[in-house]
Enzyme design. Structure first.
Site, short mmCIF file in Angstrom:
data_model
loop_
_atom_site.label_atom_id
_atom_site.label_comp_id
_atom_site.label_asym_id
_atom_site.label_seq_id
_atom_site.Cartn_x
_atom_site.Cartn_y
_atom_site.Cartn_z
N HIS A 1 26.85 38.03 36.67
CA HIS A 1 27.39 38.71 35.50
C HIS A 1 28.87 39.08 35.62
CE1 HIS A 1 27.16 41.14 31.86
NE2 HIS A 1 27.65 42.18 32.50
N SER B 1 30.49 41.45 28.65
CA SER B 1 29.32 42.32 28.63
C SER B 1 29.35 43.16 27.35
CB SER B 1 29.26 43.15 29.90
OG SER B 1 28.02 43.76 30.08
N TRP B 2 29.30 44.49 27.44
CA TRP B 2 29.46 45.31 26.24
C TRP B 2 30.78 45.00 25.55
CZ3 TRP B 2 28.26 48.00 22.20
CH2 TRP B 2 29.20 48.85 21.62
N GLY C 1 30.35 48.32 29.65
CA GLY C 1 29.59 49.58 29.66
C GLY C 1 28.52 49.54 28.58
N ASP D 1 23.10 35.11 35.50
CA ASP D 1 23.42 36.46 35.05
C ASP D 1 22.10 37.21 34.85
OD1 ASP D 1 24.15 38.77 33.62
OD2 ASP D 1 25.76 37.74 32.56
#
Length: 322
Positions: A304, A118-119, A51, A276
């Site tokens: 991703h 990711s985050w 996120g 990605d």
């Protein structure tokens, strides 16, 4: 650093149920949903979702051998099952790092492995920089360093050059004169008291759908459908825009690269899709250059998402190697 070349992919472990779920009261009125599964006497590992604002799902338990690992998942402030829903109050990177420590102390865990994509990779790196003595290992996917140039890539037209039809819809939801800063434009519409709730939700769905449309190498209708679920989209969009508008609440855009030397001695595996479109491989490459003890695995045919077969394979192999 090496590339993945395999024709036989490992898959997720079978579905498992939790053995404990609870709400943990942390600071400033936030309550975090925390769950445990697997072996309570196994290797502790905490999963950090993406996120910000993405929340967890039962599928994420399945990256870990349930006989070997004590698996901890939690929903970060304002998202998933955590309360209050979609709240931006006292919701910063540094609050989340304190929350992770609160969970560790609550569960009486001395050290653990940290797994994030990711985050979640950003948060894992920052947590380990602040608490290296509590971090046994890092397994990270789709590296995002919260740099301004990474935000500019995704919200300024870089990814849009690869997904022009989706980019056009996302960009043109905002008046032309605000196209120079789409993060700020969406942030205003997602957080202003002057914007009716129904209209906020429309912008939230557009924000969420843009990311879901670019997350995999091949189109993924499931991700797109989930992205426009009203409860998910509102938390995801509001929290992401809040964090990105504030540049992750970091002192400078190069904060992680400037401080990653503090992770010396911690085993680190980076898993990165070659194609990605959200978090391009250059960030993983530059991070690995700063940390030569790191294992960087470039997955040749992947975007991703953690659930693309070759990415899943490398993540499962990395957890099994712990």
């Amino acid at each position: 650093m090496r590339s993945t070349a395999t024709s036989s992919f490992r898959g997720l472990y079978p579905p498992i149920e939790t053995f404990h779920e609870e709400y943990l009261n942390v600071s400033d009125g936030h309550k975090l949903y925390v769950e445990q599964s697997g072996n309570p006497n196994g290797i502790p590992v905490i999963f950090l979702h993406g996120g910000p604002g993405g929340g967890t799902s039962p599928t994420q338990r399945r990256f870990f051998d349930p006989q070997k690992f004590h698996i901890i998942l939690f929903d970060q402030r304002g998202c998933g099952k955590s309360e209050p829903h979609a709240s931006l109050e006292n919701n910063t990177t540094w609050d989340l790092i304190k929350d992770i420590e609160a969970i560790r102390e609550h569960l009486n865990i001395e050290k653990w492995a940290v797994f994030g994509g990711s985050w979640g990779s950003t948060l894992a790196l920052l947590y380990a920089i602040v608490h290296p003595e509590r971090t046994n290992a890092l397994i990270l996917r789709g590296i995002f360093l919260m740099r301004e140039r990474e935000l500019d890539w995704f919200y300024g037209g870089g990814t849009g050059a690869l997904f022009p039809e989706e980019w056009s819809r996302f960009k043109n939801t905002i008046p032309h004169h605000e196209h120079n800063d789409l993060i700020a434009a969406y942030h205003t519409r997602l957080t202003s008291d002057q914007i009716p709730q129904k209209e906020q939700l429309m912008y939230a769905k557009e924000w969420s759908l843009w990311e879901a449309s670019t997350v995999t190498l091949n189109p993924d209708q499931h991700s797109r459908t989930l992205s426009v679920d009203p409860r998910f989209a509102l938390a995801f969009a509001r929290i992401e825009a809040h964090y990105f508008k504030n540049k992750g609440f970091l002192d400078n855009s190069n904060y992680i690269l400037d401080n990653c030397h503090k992770l010396q001695g911690i085993p680190i595996t980076l898993v990165q899709g070659r194609y990605d479109a959200i978090c391009p491989p250059v960030s993983a490459y530059e991070l690995a250059k700063e940390m030569p003890w790191t294992t960087l695995k470039i997955v040749p045919v992947a975007g991703h998402s953690a659930f693309e077969p070759a990415i899943t394979h490398e993540l499962i192999c990395a957890t099994d190697d712990l």
